[in-house]
Scaffold this motif. Sequence first.
Motif, PDB file in Angstrom:
ATOM      1  N   GLU A  43      -6.657   0.594  -4.617  1.00 29.53           N
ATOM      2  CA  GLU A  43      -6.748   1.838  -4.280  1.00 29.53           C
ATOM      3  C   GLU A  43      -5.668   2.888  -4.210  1.00 29.53           C
ATOM      4  O   GLU A  43      -5.554   3.983  -3.771  1.00 29.53           O
ATOM      5  N   HIS A  71       0.492   5.738  -1.181  1.00 27.91           N
ATOM      6  CA  HIS A  71      -0.264   6.884  -1.620  1.00 27.91           C
ATOM      7  C   HIS A  71       0.648   7.739  -2.504  1.00 27.91           C
ATOM      8  O   HIS A  71       1.813   7.842  -2.544  1.00 27.91           O
ATOM      9  N   GLN A 123      -5.213   7.171   5.546  1.00 25.78           N
ATOM     10  CA  GLN A 123      -5.853   5.729   5.166  1.00 25.78           C
ATOM     11  C   GLN A 123      -4.575   4.617   5.184  1.00 25.78           C
ATOM     12  O   GLN A 123      -4.992   3.599   5.679  1.00 25.78           O
ATOM     13  N   ALA A 124      -3.750   4.946   4.411  1.00 23.73           N
ATOM     14  CA  ALA A 124      -2.510   3.943   4.409  1.00 23.73           C
ATOM     15  C   ALA A 124      -1.976   3.735   5.872  1.00 23.73           C
ATOM     16  O   ALA A 124      -1.724   2.562   6.366  1.00 23.73           O
ATOM     17  N   SER A 153      -2.043  -2.639  -4.030  1.00 26.83           N
ATOM     18  CA  SER A 153      -3.617  -2.225  -3.701  1.00 26.83           C
ATOM     19  C   SER A 153      -4.346  -1.542  -4.816  1.00 26.83           C
ATOM     20  O   SER A 153      -3.823  -0.608  -5.428  1.00 26.83           O
ATOM     21  N   MET A 187      -5.319   6.481  -2.418  1.00 29.31           N
ATOM     22  CA  MET A 187      -5.365   6.386  -0.969  1.00 29.31           C
ATOM     23  C   MET A 187      -4.762   7.684  -0.574  1.00 29.31           C
ATOM     24  O   MET A 187      -3.480   7.989  -0.978  1.00 29.31           O
ATOM     25  N   ILE A 195       0.858  -1.307   0.182  1.00 28.94           N
ATOM     26  CA  ILE A 195       0.012  -0.046  -0.248  1.00 28.94           C
ATOM     27  C   ILE A 195       0.943   1.093   0.171  1.00 28.94           C
ATOM     28  O   ILE A 195       2.048   1.202   0.108  1.00 28.94           O
TER      29      ILE A 195
END
Length: 518
Positions: free
Chosen positions: A281, A225, A289-290, A279, A285, A223
């Motif tokens: 998203e 961003h 959130q991450a 991920s 993201m 994950i």
Amino acid sequence: MKHKNKRMYMTLTLMLALATAAGCSGQTETNKVAGTDKGSAPSGQSKDADKPLSIKMFAGLYNEVPNMNDDYWSEWQKRTNSKLNVEWVPSGDLNTKLDLLLASGDLPEVVAVPDFKKATLLSAIKNGAFWDLTPFLGDLSKYPNMKNNLVKDAFKYRTIDGKIYSLPGSRSRVDPGIKIRKDWLDQLKIPVPTTLDEYADALKKIIDADIDGNGKKDTLGLIGHGVIVSDGDASFAAGFGASQPTYDAAGGLIYTSLNPQYTEMIAWFQKLYKEGILSKEFAVMKTTQAEELFQTGRAASYPRSIWWDKQWETAMEKAGQKNPQILNLALKGPKGMAVDLSIGGGGGFLISKQVPEAKVWQLLDYFEKTASESITDFAYYGTEGVHYTVVDGQKVLNEKGIKEVNTTSKGVGVLTYQKWGKVISASGSKAYNDAKIKEVANFDEIGQVDPFRFLVSDSWINVWSKYESEWKSMVTKVIVGQISMDEYKQYVDKINNLPETKQAYQEFAKNYKSYLGK
């Protein structure tokens, strides 16, 4: 009557003399800034030297919005004799907010930025939005803390046309790590990955194993961003050799994100996305959130600064996870190690040209104070008995310290260079931090510094301001399969073959040679 006229004449003469003296004094200060007496602060620059210096600042927010009247911030302002009025901007919105701020032209006195070579920022600098600090700083003899306590060549790497516009946010070269849940590897008897391919395989096994036992197999792999996974983009790119200087047929230095090795990395991420390892998203993201996904055991891997490890392990334990352990990996890629190094001060503090010259000197005095060993120690640990206790010779943050002393609290001052400053945890024991340093001890030797962390090209400012947003969109499209790799490569070729791009690459090459002393 004659006596009265005589008194009036003497009074006028005295007033003229004082006015002339004041004018000469102002000229002297101007000459100093112009280079007549570089580095010297004007004499008598402040009649109110004992009053706290009021500073309006734009800075990044990486934790909860701080209470500027709490114990940490009250003490910081007391020690630096300052009164801070900070516009805290969440890290995920920082670049967007910065662009809007620069476009408005209505700048606060100090702008703190994570990237002092951002294209829109460079454009604002070129348009005269910020003070040229070169003549103020001089040879730094008037600023011994900034001269002696920062990383080597801190100011050399941030010159623009030979001038210095920003003061470094000095931290460590070793900063981000590609994290993985070591306890999950052990639980599934998966060897610690040593290559990027082994890393991808390990994440796939964790995802398929239903590690949280809820029967849904909804554990996420990698994950992040940002463009792809933000703090990890440069680390993965280093493994593909994208951080190594790459030249076009004409000898121009190709921008990292547009060189062939970076495109290879994009293809690798496309594969990870197809296999469900990256991920779904990733493109939307947010940082918060991450962080929440990783701390609550929803994700196996997250590239971020190493010093988060202890705090996040503690959060994992509070969420009911038994003996969580975060490991930062040294992964071998096709053309290098996937370890990204900073230049030890990638961010910066710029002073708006709207600030009067006299206050520039005062602001530099403030930053000189923040570059001291004592203020830096306070920035990392706060006050003994309030924020930390000493255990086995190691300062360890208590609950109050963890809340008040964090990434955000280090964002308003230059600070001294700390080799392991982004590795050790202020809330970790000596044993924990010793082990964490050992974990990444060779990163400084095996890692890569992307030369575009410090290179500048006037032509590139114009090119990248036109294409950066579109390029980010194309990266997302190719990774999720909306366009093919061939279409993405054609897009990159289009940008690389623009006359203005080729000119920029020539400028980058010339700039790089000057840094190498050639």
